[in-house]
Design a protein around this motif. Sequence first.
Motif, PDB file in Angstrom:
ATOM      1  N   ASP A   1       8.755  -1.380  -4.935  1.00  0.00           N
ATOM      2  CA  ASP A   1       8.401  -1.338  -6.345  1.00  0.00           C
ATOM      3  C   ASP A   1       9.588  -1.731  -7.224  1.00  0.00           C
ATOM      4  O   ASP A   1      10.740  -1.477  -6.867  1.00  0.00           O
TER       5      ASP A   1
ATOM      6  N   ASP B   1       2.699   1.691 -11.511  1.00  0.00           N
ATOM      7  CA  ASP B   1       3.453   2.864 -11.048  1.00  0.00           C
ATOM      8  C   ASP B   1       4.860   2.447 -10.656  1.00  0.00           C
ATOM      9  O   ASP B   1       5.221   1.267 -10.684  1.00  0.00           O
TER      10      ASP B   1
ATOM     11  N   GLU C   1       5.355  -1.930  -0.119  1.00  0.00           N
ATOM     12  CA  GLU C   1       5.723  -2.566  -1.390  1.00  0.00           C
ATOM     13  C   GLU C   1       7.065  -2.021  -1.851  1.00  0.00           C
ATOM     14  O   GLU C   1       7.292  -0.814  -1.847  1.00  0.00           O
TER      15      GLU C   1
ATOM     16  N   VAL D   1       6.147   3.608  -7.726  1.00  0.00           N
ATOM     17  CA  VAL D   1       6.198   4.150  -6.368  1.00  0.00           C
ATOM     18  C   VAL D   1       6.137   2.996  -5.365  1.00  0.00           C
ATOM     19  O   VAL D   1       5.411   2.015  -5.574  1.00  0.00           O
TER      20      VAL D   1
HETATM   21 CA    CA Z   1       4.013   0.474  -6.689  1.00  0.00          CA
END
Ligand code: CA
Length: 268
Positions: A266, A237, A264, A239
């Motif tokens: 990203d 992803d 996280e 996100v």
């Molecule tokens: Ca992520």
Amino acid sequence: MGLGKGSLRNRVLTSAAATALLAAGTGAVMGTAAASADAAAGCAVTYTSHTWGTSSGGFTAFIDITNTGDPLSGWALTFTFPGTQRITTGFSAQWSQSGPLVTARNPTWGGSVPSGKTFGIGFNGTWTGSNPPPTDFALNGVPCTVKLVPSPTPSPSPSPSPPRLRILISPSDLTVPEGGTASVQVRLSQRPPGNVIVGTARVYGDTSLSAGPPLTFTPDNWDVPQPLTVTAAEDDDAVNGSATFDSRSSQITGSSAFLWEAVEQDDD
Ligand SMILES: [Ca+2]
Ligand SMILES: [Ca+2]
């Protein structure tokens, strides 16, 4: 030591004797005493003491005297210490003490007391053992109603509950680059009695975030921060995921959980 007049020092005065002495003092007093023989007499005393020390020490006492009887042209207040108290300095009266018996006579400028008048005298003293208040106040031999205002007993301050052993983690929120690692610093709040193993588990959130392995603290290195590695696995992803972690130890009694968060960063 300023304890009344020399002529009064160490003189033993019973209440009756005090009254007799007072009456013998001046003709005016004698006349008043005779004229007041059948008059109402009365007094009210409020005894307020402030004590310091534990097994011995000093204290200051304030005595408010209200003449609830007919006007007085001279007065003597007597009372008896229940303990070993000694007056060191008296004020607003002529003070004398013989054993436990204390007599406070009006100062030369303050013998006249109208009905209903309240006036204050006081003293500094010392005590050993305990400092119970006197209760047998009498004014010119007439027992007084007594109100005692005890100083708060210097109770030993409640011993503070021992600080609890806790897990400390800094920072409590951490940013981890996707595909990489970052770390929080872990230590204990105080020396543990034995080794403490701190384990960390993800409570909820992005499963691509993980933390570990467990850290061991000893009574010797409990205050040296140890890094706890947090890994953010690559994900598909784009996100910024986040997860909440719970660090705790079964060697710490009570609730030892320390919740913290990792985010996280990203890269997709
Ligand atoms: Ca992520
Ligand atoms: Ca990703």
